[in-house]
Design a protein around this motif. Sequence first.
Motif, PDB file in Angstrom:
ATOM      1  N   PRO A  53       0.830  -1.204   0.000  1.00 12.02           N
ATOM      2  CA  PRO A  53       0.000   0.000   0.000  1.00 12.02           C
ATOM      3  C   PRO A  53       0.865   1.255   0.000  1.00 12.02           C
ATOM      4  O   PRO A  53       1.923   1.290   0.625  1.00 12.02           O
ATOM      5  CB  PRO A  53      -0.807  -0.096   1.296  1.00 12.02           C
ATOM      6  CG  PRO A  53      -0.441  -1.370   1.947  1.00 12.02           C
ATOM      7  CD  PRO A  53       0.674  -2.000   1.205  1.00 12.02           C
ATOM      8  N   MET A  54       0.400   2.255  -0.714  1.00 14.32           N
ATOM      9  CA  MET A  54       1.128   3.529  -0.786  1.00 14.32           C
ATOM     10  C   MET A  54       0.361   4.584   0.011  1.00 14.32           C
ATOM     11  O   MET A  54      -0.614   4.289   0.674  1.00 14.32           O
ATOM     12  CB  MET A  54       1.300   3.963  -2.246  1.00 14.32           C
ATOM     13  CG  MET A  54       2.093   2.975  -3.086  1.00 14.32           C
ATOM     14  SD  MET A  54       3.674   2.496  -2.404  1.00 14.32           S
ATOM     15  CE  MET A  54       4.716   3.747  -3.013  1.00 14.32           C
ATOM     16  N   ALA A  55       0.809   5.826  -0.100  1.00 14.46           N
ATOM     17  CA  ALA A  55       0.292   6.924   0.719  1.00 14.46           C
ATOM     18  C   ALA A  55      -1.214   7.153   0.576  1.00 14.46           C
ATOM     19  O   ALA A  55      -1.898   7.392   1.550  1.00 14.46           O
ATOM     20  CB  ALA A  55       1.044   8.204   0.393  1.00 14.46           C
ATOM     21  N   GLY A  56      -1.730   7.090  -0.617  1.00 14.44           N
ATOM     22  CA  GLY A  56      -3.138   7.428  -0.836  1.00 14.44           C
ATOM     23  C   GLY A  56      -4.053   6.226  -0.788  1.00 14.44           C
ATOM     24  O   GLY A  56      -3.610   5.079  -0.810  1.00 14.44           O
ATOM     25  N   PRO A  57      -5.344   6.471  -0.738  1.00 15.34           N
ATOM     26  CA  PRO A  57      -6.305   5.369  -0.716  1.00 15.34           C
ATOM     27  C   PRO A  57      -6.322   4.626  -2.053  1.00 15.34           C
ATOM     28  O   PRO A  57      -6.389   5.240  -3.103  1.00 15.34           O
ATOM     29  CB  PRO A  57      -7.644   6.067  -0.449  1.00 15.34           C
ATOM     30  CG  PRO A  57      -7.437   7.473  -0.896  1.00 15.34           C
ATOM     31  CD  PRO A  57      -5.983   7.772  -0.704  1.00 15.34           C
ATOM     32  N   GLY A  58      -6.235   3.319  -1.984  1.00 16.80           N
ATOM     33  CA  GLY A  58      -6.299   2.502  -3.194  1.00 16.80           C
ATOM     34  C   GLY A  58      -5.008   2.430  -3.984  1.00 16.80           C
ATOM     35  O   GLY A  58      -4.942   1.711  -4.966  1.00 16.80           O
ATOM     36  N   ALA A  59      -4.001   3.167  -3.599  1.00 13.27           N
ATOM     37  CA  ALA A  59      -2.739   3.155  -4.333  1.00 13.27           C
ATOM     38  C   ALA A  59      -1.910   1.955  -3.893  1.00 13.27           C
ATOM     39  O   ALA A  59      -1.688   1.742  -2.717  1.00 13.27           O
ATOM     40  CB  ALA A  59      -1.972   4.448  -4.093  1.00 13.27           C
TER      41      ALA A  59
END
Length: 134
Positions: A53-59
Amino acid sequence: MSMLNVFHVAGSALNAQSLRLNTTASNLANADSITSSNGQPYKAKQVVFAATPMAGPGAQGVRVTQVVESAAPMRMTYDPKSPAANAEGYVALPNVNVVEEMTNMISASRAYQTNAEVMGTAKSLMEKTLAIGQ
């Protein structure tokens, strides 16, 4: 997904593909080595990826979870005069398949190039967005 997340996702892919390229280069460099630093034949290495998972939602980005040795059997060649030969006269050579490694290198190189282009396109879009606001 925000534009900054694009940089995070593409950046994680660039790092992962860079490690994949380095691992492939190491495999190719040692394809004919009779012994490695531990005195045994070199064993091909493979990179294992996982989504992260990355910083933003869904990324979702990518990361390297580990570099593992290939389970493929060693190549055996008959050379009874070699000091590395076993009792039957066979020498164990690395389990590196040069054709597979070249294919892997082309794939990793293209993936790296594509992610670099994604970052360039995202940068260009951000610059054009800023230009509109001027």
